[in-house]
Design an enzyme around this catalytic site. Sequence first.
Site, PDB file in Angstrom:
ATOM      1  N   GLU A 115     -51.730  73.828  23.927  1.00  0.00           N
ATOM      2  CA  GLU A 115     -50.867  73.833  25.123  1.00  0.00           C
ATOM      3  C   GLU A 115     -50.290  75.220  25.380  1.00  0.00           C
ATOM      4  OE1 GLU A 115     -48.154  70.465  25.333  1.00  0.00           O
ATOM      5  OE2 GLU A 115     -49.845  69.072  25.376  1.00  0.00           O
TER       6      GLU A 115
ATOM      7  N   GLU B 170     -55.355  65.090  22.825  1.00  0.00           N
ATOM      8  CA  GLU B 170     -54.087  64.356  22.829  1.00  0.00           C
ATOM      9  C   GLU B 170     -54.134  63.332  23.950  1.00  0.00           C
ATOM     10  OE1 GLU B 170     -50.364  66.511  22.488  1.00  0.00           O
ATOM     11  OE2 GLU B 170     -51.333  68.046  21.240  1.00  0.00           O
TER      12      GLU B 170
END
Length: 492
Positions: free
Chosen positions: A172, A294
């Site tokens: 991220e 994820e």
Amino acid sequence: MNRIVVKTQDGEHTISRHIYGHFSEHLGRCIYGGFWVGDSPIPNTRGLRNDVVAALRRIKIPNLRWPGGCFADEYHWKDGIGPSAERPKMVNTHWGGVTEDNSFGTHEFLDLCGQLGCEPYICGNVGSGTVQELSQWVEYCNFDGISPMSNLRGKNGREKPWKVRFWGIGNENWGCGGAMTPEFYADNYRRYACYARAYGDTRLYKIACGPNTDDYNWTRVLMEKAGSAMHGLSLHYYTVPGEWSHKGSALNFTEAEWLITLRKASRMEELVRSHGAIMDEFDPKRKVGLVVDEWGTWYDVESGTNPGFLYQQNTLRDALVAGIHLNIFNNYAERIAMANIAQTLNVLQAVILTEGPKMILTPTYHVFDMYKVHQDAVKLPVFVESEILTYAGELPSISASASIDRDNRLHLSLTNADPRQEQQVKVELRGISLSASSVISGQVLTAESIGDHNDFDCPEAVKPADFKTVQIDRGGAIVTLPAKSVAVLEFS
Ligand code: AHR
């Protein structure tokens, strides 16, 4: 009536077992109290819980991603090697501000993967770490010979390299991993990935940080600037029933919220298709895998628990979310190389919950158990014509995927999102005519109420049962799927 056509002779792509992967972060009780109990009366092998390891082996866990998540981009791996008592401590700023004592580090994680019989997937630190740090981590894990890092590994008790293939180059990095623009990250990706070397016969599979949800610009920039230097591009998407400020309860929800949640879960298909289409523009041969590392539900934490620990219960609704996602991943097997549910234990959509020495399997665990038959099987294209539920926006009642394994067993997995009604599904296995001598078996997961779940007093409230409501009809099958259920059928 709902209708499914399985094109049994059009199998082309293998469903990678890595689609059934997991994710474990230094977050709440995932590692500490979850996998790792150290020196404890809880039965363990070198500090790793035996009950948890056995349960995950049962579902054939293929890979485990670690150490984060957001934690990865502030983790310095050298703090987690050597004698435990001498390891420096740090603050886990993302998750509860707790002190991390680094007692679980590289050796412990790789021992865990060895005990699980799964492949490690290590996510490196790009946000606050150096190129040298990541380069040395790879050398420490993989070099078989004399070098500064392999010597250090030997000094810490491990002679042979572990040969770790899967490496994430940051996590991220558009957010918690450094708040970068896609252009800046793409350049950094190339630099960090360049020094992550292949040693001996260990070819690395390097995974670039991909988009958040529908950030298609991120995908485009990454593919354009760094597509030729990566093996995988990640995608993160969480199913949040409400708003981020008020996500909704894991246990107490209405029928409307059930449907909203499942509709949001189904959005994964649009994301995979749309990011995949951009990837196709730059990589028509589909060499770069989409790595959904994820995914899963994210609710408000259970009351009385640390808000930074992301502990939530898991109901039949989560089982449906899992079934819908896994069907989508199977159906896009030609592009999806890996997926990792967040997270394995005690965090978000966990497959296992622990409380001291006790352990329970969640409804999501049972879906992974039922669907494991698809691992490394050949995907069969499936056409679904479903009734549409309209209680709270539109949602097809039925989702499905199918595969054929090495022993010629055909598996069809199905979900019925309808919270009230059973659904009849007419199944045609094109190219196969079923007869009275065909052997059909299966399992189904359902419960009395949409919020049913397992807890430490009642650990088996939701568990699979034999699935018998299948009838042969003119060479095909009529399947009666109970309301709110996930099922897997085997035709042999
Ligand atoms: O899984 C919890 C967090 O969600 C991860 O640390 C991060 O990558 C994502 O935002």
